[in-house]
Enzyme design. Structure first.
Site, mmCIF file in Angstrom:
data_model
loop_
_atom_site.group_PDB
_atom_site.id
_atom_site.type_symbol
_atom_site.label_atom_id
_atom_site.label_comp_id
_atom_site.label_asym_id
_atom_site.label_seq_id
_atom_site.Cartn_x
_atom_site.Cartn_y
_atom_site.Cartn_z
ATOM 1 N N GLU A 1 0.826 -1.211 0.000
ATOM 2 C CA GLU A 1 0.000 0.000 0.000
ATOM 3 C C GLU A 1 0.857 1.257 0.000
ATOM 4 O OE1 GLU A 1 -2.929 0.055 3.142
ATOM 5 O OE2 GLU A 1 -3.529 2.108 2.717
ATOM 6 N N LYS B 1 -7.173 -0.701 11.580
ATOM 7 C CA LYS B 1 -6.574 -1.156 10.322
ATOM 8 C C LYS B 1 -5.336 -0.311 10.020
ATOM 9 C CE LYS B 1 -6.122 -1.242 5.650
ATOM 10 N NZ LYS B 1 -5.152 -0.475 4.874
ATOM 11 N N ASP C 1 4.485 -14.026 11.496
ATOM 12 C CA ASP C 1 3.213 -14.466 10.918
ATOM 13 C C ASP C 1 2.148 -13.395 11.184
ATOM 14 O OD1 ASP C 1 0.674 -15.597 10.586
ATOM 15 O OD2 ASP C 1 1.360 -17.593 11.162
ATOM 16 N N HIS D 1 -3.219 10.519 -0.877
ATOM 17 C CA HIS D 1 -3.607 9.309 -1.603
ATOM 18 C C HIS D 1 -3.806 9.570 -3.088
ATOM 19 C CE1 HIS D 1 -5.189 6.165 1.462
ATOM 20 N NE2 HIS D 1 -3.934 6.481 1.657
#
Lengths: 438, 438
Positions: B85, B280, B296, B393
């Site tokens: 991202e 998030k 992991d 963005h």
């Protein structure tokens, strides 16, 4: 390093690596060569990958594996999976094969609404805010026309805009709660652009509202952003077969298998310590497909785990039952994926992964991905309730240790035979190899 | 494809790709070449990567970027971050720089106990089970000596074994609830091997227990497995500074910034739709370091999100306050990472990432990783409450579209200038470029 570096992002890639080596790697040329060893020799391709993010210095390899034999809604698929954990692709493939011989997976997208919010503070008379909102709703929609035009052509757009009073939970706090249909795109940029425009218009209209007093005119936007929680974007995947077809193990009848399997699922339903690991196994399958298809696994993870706690206690995503002699195993999860936009048209391996999946629509990809999660959970539970998880893991672990200490192929064979009957630990493997070599 | 393939895993890599091309890619040679284009020319290195998982056909590139200027507990770090991202590495770097000028981050591992469970069913007298457990506890510990020997040398091992009665939640359901210290390793194999041994011994001892009746002797193990929920493995990260040093924006005082920032955090504390996206963002930072260091991320994600819902409602991981003129922003999360074992000694770029981080202990890596999450959240909130998230963005989005349609460097410059004042959508960009070219 005792002080911050300035202008790091402006350095070329080679300069960045030089700075890194000098300050953090004792100017070790070997370290620099490791970074370079992973560059693609095709400079144009490398440049493409460098530009995906900022300050890129190399390509991190994650293995891309294939899991064949996924029979989903009547079609066979081979799943591209990107994951660093051993056993996941093998488990997915085994599970897929097993269910392909029992009618395969069915999967459905139940709903596909995405959500975004404008969060704001308003001090004053709610009824005035409400009537302002009703008046300006057409204006809000009109203001985003340049953004929504194309999405509307594709059949998507803005579905609903609601004004939500949240002042019971936080003083003066309100939301514009907006539902979107973004078709085959994840739609993050689309949603956020719309929301920021709404915020701008809302604030302006409030400050110009004739019946608002000064405090009311001073409506304050806190932030405008999509939500990764998508409980109206639900996918269901399921398998079923007669109980007596369930066991491939001579020591267990289908009934015994079903009973133990359902117990394992029930434990994950009531015990959060187990539910977390249980769902982690689901995500092994989901994330591997999400990564391969260029979607954002952090968004998917956050939404799914929050959903797992929606009833007040963190719980299993999957469920199982036997009714009238039929074993049924299913899962419903919130999932928002895209097959256009973002990395999907930029990363050559993502494009290829979508080709491998026969160019699915976003809904089809969501179905396939959910199936990957269900298949993974089935495989994990099957191992856990039969042989235990370590048998398979330890064999992979042994191979990893052997690779690490550069055992020859012949040595590997002998070691695998030996450790079928002995406990595998890092030191026991090294000890045994030394014995064998001496 | 209308029927399952047999023995796929036994095929060579080239044969697998051949099968894939024939069945799913219309035997397209270009597609096959894309897979091969990503192979490393060093065959030995490629073989190493192929063997990490099963059915590997290529290397999926994720960009490895560097985020410098992380001042953590008095030392400067540059963080290796693996993420697809855009904006994440840039945001982390900006946040790091900002806080490096305000005393930096502090981070502490509060606790480091890992958990595993043997889940079993027992029908009968609990007091008899309890006394059996007390009697065999030394035997349980002894049974895993070959596995724990080395861990104990390193100062770790088994901390506690408890018998837990869960029958109020599920009929006949009990656990051995075991706490472990696995030192610098993640310890999954270690924990699972111990648990499976415990299960074996427990079942055997029950079936031999003289005072058990037949039903009691028939104690049934459902499964034995570690938990990825580690609420006794907590890391805290924090930043603080005087409120008046908080704003770098001319249009906002430090007080205004703090107030708006704290509102944004409070919203994430009370509103799950926002909390999911908020967290998030935290995970963008955490996962990027987790991936780079060979840990992991599914395990980390599951544990952290479950923790975010521990009070019955999914909520923000981070918190903020102002007291006595000092702004404070912090986070406590459960985190279990390893710096030995697993991929850490196998993947050359993981080894290098750990070198870049100056060979941290597991605890140090946990501190660094938690800081990456906190920094990321700070950057995201700062954008959201000031310029909005789209400004940054959309610029990245524009560059991606321009790359995709192969704009020249000169065209890129002109387009960036133009779109400073125009709405960026895929079609508006293409339209404008066509205009420019005509």
């Amino acid at each position: 390093m005792t002080k911050p570096v300035n202008g790091f992002s402006k350095l070329t890639k080679t300069e960045k690596i030089g700075w890194l080596a000098e300050n953090y790697l004792n100017s070790d040329k070997k370290a620099v060569n490791i970074l370079k060893q992973y560059w693609n020799e095709d400079e144009k391709l490398q440049k493409l990958h460098d530009e995906f993010i900022e300050n890129t210095v190399s390509n991190f390899y994650l293995p891309l594996g294939l899991a064949p034999n996924f029979l989903i809604n009547g079609n066979y698929h081979v799943l591209p999976m990107v994951i660093e954990e051993s056993s996941v692709v093998a488990a997915a493939s085994k599970s897929a094969k097993f269910w392909s011989e029992r009618g395969g997976f069915t999967a459905t997208v139940i709903n596909q609404k995405k959500i975004g919010q404008v969060h704001f503070l308003f001090k004053g008379d709610f009824s005035k805010l409400e009537s302002l909102f009703k008046n300006i709703e057409p204006k809000l929609r009109e203001s985003v026309q340049p953004i929504t035009k194309n999405m509307e052509k594709r059949g998507g757009g803005i579905l609903e805009i609601d004004l939500v009073d949240k002042t019971q939970e936080l003083e003066n706090y309100y939301q514009l709660f907006v539902k979107f249909d973004t078709r085959d795109s994840m739609g993050a940029n689309f949603i956020n652009s719309c929301l920021e425009k709404f915020a701008e218009v809302l604030q302006q209209e409030a400050s110009n509202a004739e019946n608002f007093n000064e405090q009311e005119k001073d409506l304050q936007i806190i932030m405008s952003i999509l939500s990764n929680y998508v409980p109206e974007c639900i996918v269901r995947a399921e398998v079923s077969c007669p109980v007596n077809e369930l066991s491939e193990d001579k020591n267990m009848t289908g009934e015994q298998f079903a009973e133990k399997f359902i117990q394992a699922v029930k434990i994950a339903e009531i015990e959060p310590y187990r539910a977390v690991t249980h769902n982690k196994g689901v995500m092994n399958g989901i994330d591997a497909v999400v990564l391969a298809t260029g979607n954002d696994f952090r968004a998917v993870e956050a939404g799914i785990h929050a959903y797992a706690s929606r009833n007040g206690k963190y719980s299993s995503l999957t469920h199982a039952e036997v009714t009238h002699g039929i074993f049924r195993f299913w899962m419903e999860i919130p999932l928002a994926l895209g097959t256009v936009g973002g990395l999907t048209s930029l990363h050559p391996l993502v494009k290829l992964a979508l080709d491998i999946l026969q160019r699915p629509s976003a809904e089809e990809l969501m179905e396939i991905t959910t199936v990957a999660g269900l298949a993974q959970n089935f495989a994990a539970l099957r191992s856990l309730i039969t042989t235990g998880i370590q048998q398979g893991h330890m064999k992979m672990h042994l191979m990893n240790i052997l690779n690490q200490i550069q055992a020859t192929e012949l040595e590997k064979e002998e070691m695998v035979a030996y450790f079928t009957h002995h406990t595998i630990t890092h030191s026991s493997v090294i000890e045994q190899l030394e014995k064998m070599r001496s």
